[in-house]
Design a protein around this motif. Structure first.
Motif, short mmCIF file in Angstrom:
data_model
loop_
_atom_site.label_atom_id
_atom_site.label_comp_id
_atom_site.label_asym_id
_atom_site.label_seq_id
_atom_site.Cartn_x
_atom_site.Cartn_y
_atom_site.Cartn_z
N ALA A 120 30.34 0.66 -48.65
CA ALA A 120 30.39 1.12 -47.26
C ALA A 120 31.31 0.24 -46.41
O ALA A 120 31.96 0.73 -45.48
N GLN A 121 31.39 -1.03 -46.75
CA GLN A 121 32.22 -1.96 -45.98
C GLN A 121 33.71 -1.78 -46.24
O GLN A 121 34.54 -2.09 -45.37
N ILE A 122 34.08 -1.29 -47.42
CA ILE A 122 35.51 -1.20 -47.76
C ILE A 122 36.03 0.23 -47.74
O ILE A 122 37.16 0.49 -48.14
N LYS A 123 35.21 1.17 -47.27
CA LYS A 123 35.67 2.55 -47.19
C LYS A 123 36.84 2.66 -46.22
O LYS A 123 36.79 2.15 -45.10
N GLY A 124 37.90 3.31 -46.64
CA GLY A 124 39.08 3.47 -45.79
C GLY A 124 40.07 2.33 -45.88
O GLY A 124 41.11 2.37 -45.21
N LYS A 125 39.80 1.32 -46.69
CA LYS A 125 40.74 0.21 -46.87
C LYS A 125 41.75 0.56 -47.96
O LYS A 125 41.55 1.46 -48.76
N VAL A 126 42.84 -0.19 -47.99
CA VAL A 126 43.89 0.06 -48.99
C VAL A 126 43.37 -0.38 -50.37
O VAL A 126 42.46 -1.22 -50.47
N PRO A 127 43.94 0.18 -51.46
CA PRO A 127 43.42 -0.11 -52.80
C PRO A 127 43.36 -1.59 -53.14
O PRO A 127 42.39 -2.05 -53.76
N ALA A 128 44.38 -2.35 -52.76
CA ALA A 128 44.40 -3.77 -53.12
C ALA A 128 43.22 -4.51 -52.48
O ALA A 128 42.59 -5.36 -53.12
N GLU A 129 42.93 -4.19 -51.24
CA GLU A 129 41.81 -4.86 -50.55
C GLU A 129 40.47 -4.43 -51.16
O GLU A 129 39.58 -5.26 -51.36
N GLY A 165 41.35 0.05 -57.27
CA GLY A 165 40.94 0.26 -55.88
C GLY A 165 40.97 1.71 -55.43
O GLY A 165 40.46 2.05 -54.37
N ARG A 166 41.56 2.60 -56.24
CA ARG A 166 41.60 4.01 -55.88
C ARG A 166 40.34 4.77 -56.30
O ARG A 166 40.13 5.90 -55.87
N LEU A 167 39.54 4.17 -57.14
CA LEU A 167 38.38 4.86 -57.69
C LEU A 167 37.17 4.73 -56.76
O LEU A 167 37.09 3.81 -55.94
N GLU A 168 36.23 5.64 -56.94
CA GLU A 168 35.02 5.66 -56.13
C GLU A 168 33.82 5.31 -57.01
O GLU A 168 33.84 5.48 -58.23
N MET A 169 32.76 4.88 -56.34
CA MET A 169 31.54 4.52 -57.06
C MET A 169 30.71 5.76 -57.41
O MET A 169 29.89 5.73 -58.32
#
Length: 556
Positions: free
Chosen positions: A410-419, A473-477
């Motif tokens: 939830a904290q990293i949703k919408g961030k770039v893949p590297a982050e 970083g492009r994948l989802e949980m």
């Protein structure tokens, strides 16, 4: 002047009678005052009880809304059908309480109006409305809606003294949201025919292209019928009854022909959406059952509607999101391969065995066409079902550990893949190692045949696919992107119960592709179809991508 005894006695008697009358009047007045005080006391008591009830119901509504918010946030982790049922029940209960609250407040306003004192300049119910608004600000009405002003002119005379010289100080504006029922109209296209006086040539301007030749529905009507059926779950026979109330007799079979023609017009767009989705490197896929009539058998069979989603917004990509659907008569693995056989990259999916051929090496090259990314929502759901039934401490701890992983996402949703990748490597990977150790220890403590052991083995047997999201970083949980896209299907199938045929399933897949892709891109599906259907019949097929929802520019 002296009074004789007889006169004195008469005067004294009269005075005594006057005193007695006054005493009686005072006693009556005190009795009336006591009755009024009792009535006021009763009214105060009733008001206090009502205020207490309103306050209690307000607290109850607030509590239920908090529960509803928790359930909505938990959508990713529980059985969607069970959760949707709980949400619907809560929303119904909240609606009933809010209706009761509004009814009582309205009764209070009416009572205030009846008991208002003469000369009170406040607007009727103004105090009650002010009190009601105090619970939270009212949303402003949308700016894009047309405004119609109704002027309430002041009288020619002063209501206080009757004076005729009145000076305007200003005006008070109150906006009320109103609904104008949908109406039908007949558009008459009049083509002017002219002749040339010099050469006697007769000519006339061409008619605009109509969505359906030799038929009379306009694009607005076609779009409304299609959206009502597929997006709002209104079968055509129900629409017939609705339109009949407006005095328009539209036969169900006629509208069915319109829907079929609409789907045929949109087929090139559906294919373009499918190409766009399949070009993505990260996809989500799932399927849902649909009842279909089996002609000649007097019963229904179970077909499948498959959905494939491309949505790169969670990792800050600007690529437009889209979803396409495909119908099949059954759930054989060959349909999964036909659906995604040309795709390459990552596939978020559940544990359906039909996907396995896509994850295995290609028979020729030996390279897997798609890489599996498993869904933690499915894994968590199985553990939750055990906890819900048994209240197992081990199941509870497992849920808490998985919840910590979801909090990171939830904290990293919408961030770039590297982050996203950096945060997962630093925070999620250690938690996953601890979770795997916990699962292994738990399996050694419980019976291998228990439901909890089976739920845990569901996760451990897919551990590589479940943890793959921490490597890119492009994948989802989870696979929730596609779960959301089949929710409309689950809702509308309750309304029309079953599809009429396999061709009806294919047509539904086409219509859902357009409507749901519009929703993903924040576009009103009905407005989109109204404009596209008015132009698509004469639009060059090699420029069909101009009509894709994210490229669409309304005419006019």
């Amino acid at each position: 002047m002296q009074l004789n005894p007889f006169q004195a006695t008469r005067e004294i008697t009269a005075l005594r009678q006057m005193v007695a009358d006054k005493d009686a009047a005072l006693a009556e007045r005190e009795r009336l005052l006591a009755e009024k005080e009792a009535l006021l006391t009763d009214r105060d008591r009733v008001i206090a009880v009502r205020d207490a009830e309103l306050y209690a119901k307000t607290l109850q509504i607030t509590h239920l809304k908090m529960q509803l918010a928790v359930l909505r946030r938990a959508r990713y982790g529980r059985s969607s059908e069970k959760l949707e049922g709980e949400i619907e029940q809560l929303e119904l209960l909240i609606g009933e309480l809010e209706e009761n609250l509004s009814e009582q407040q309205t009764e209070q306003i009416q009572a205030d109006q009846v008991g208002a004192q003469p000369g009170d300049n406040s607007q009727p119910g103004e105090q009650a409305r002010t009190k009601r608004r105090g619970r939270g600000g009212r949303r402003p009405l949308p700016e894009h809606l047309p405004r119609e002003e109704v002027l309430h002119k002041a009288g020619p005379n002063c209501g206080c003294c009757g004076g005729t010289v009145l000076r305007k100080l200003g005006e008070r504006r109150t906006e009320i949201l109103e609904y104008v029922p949908a109406t039908f109209k007949v558009t008459v296209h009049v083509v002017e025919v002219v002749s040339c006086r010099d050469c006697e040539t007769i000519q006339q301007p061409p008619l605009p292209s109509f969505p359906i030749e030799r038929a009379r529905p306009g694009p607005g009507l076609l779009s409304h019928v299609a959206v009502s059926k597929y997006a709002d779950g209104l079968p055509l026979h129900r629409q017939t009854g609705i339109y009949a109330r407006a005095g328009v007799d539209l036969d169900r079979s006629t509208m069915a022909e319109w829907v079929g023609a609409t789907a045929a017009l949109l087929r090139p767009l559906v294919e373009a959406v499918e190409q766009h989705v399949c070009a993505g490197a990260v996809l989500h896929a799932d399927d849902t059952p649909m009842k279909v009539l089996a002609p000649g058998e007097g019963k229904t069979k179970t077909g499948r509607l498959w959905a494939v989603v491309r949505d790169e917004r969670p990792w800050a990509e600007k690529t437009p999101p889209a979803v396409f659907y495909r119908y099949s008569r059954d759930r054989k693995g060959e349909h999964a391969e036909a659906l995604l056989g040309s795709c390459r990259g990552f596939l978020h999916a559940d544990g359906y065995s039909g996907w396995q051929n896509l994850f295995d090496g290609d028979p020729v090259t030996g390279v897997a066409r798609l890489t599996e990314v498993a869904c933690w929502a499915h894994s968590r759901r199985k553990i939750y079902d055990v906890y819900d039934a048994t209240k197992s401490p081990l199941a509870k701890e497992a849920l808490e550990r998985i919840a910590a992983l979801f909090e990171i996402e939830a904290q990293i949703k919408g961030k770039v893949p590297a982050e996203r990748l950096a945060v997962r490597q630093q925070q999620s990977v250690p938690l996953l190692k601890e979770l795997r150790t916990f699962f292994d220890n738990a399996l050694s403590q419980i019976s291998g045949q228990s439901t909890l052991a089976k739920a845990i083995r569901y996760s451990t047997s897919r551990w590589t696919a479940l943890t793959r999201y921490t490597s890119d970083g492009r994948l989802e949980m989870t696979n929730n992107a596609v779960e959301r896209s089949i929710r409309t299907l689950a809702t509308t199938r309750k309304a029309y119960l079953f599809l009429g045929s396999d061709s009806g399933g294919q047509r539904a897949a086409s219509m859902y592709t357009i409507l749901e892709t519009c929703k993903l891109n924040g576009i009103d599906p009905e407005a989109y179809l109204r404009d596209v259907l008015a132009r698509i019949a004469s639009h060059p097929i090699n420029r069909i991508r101009e009509f894709l929802p994210w490229n669409w520019k309304p005419s006019g």
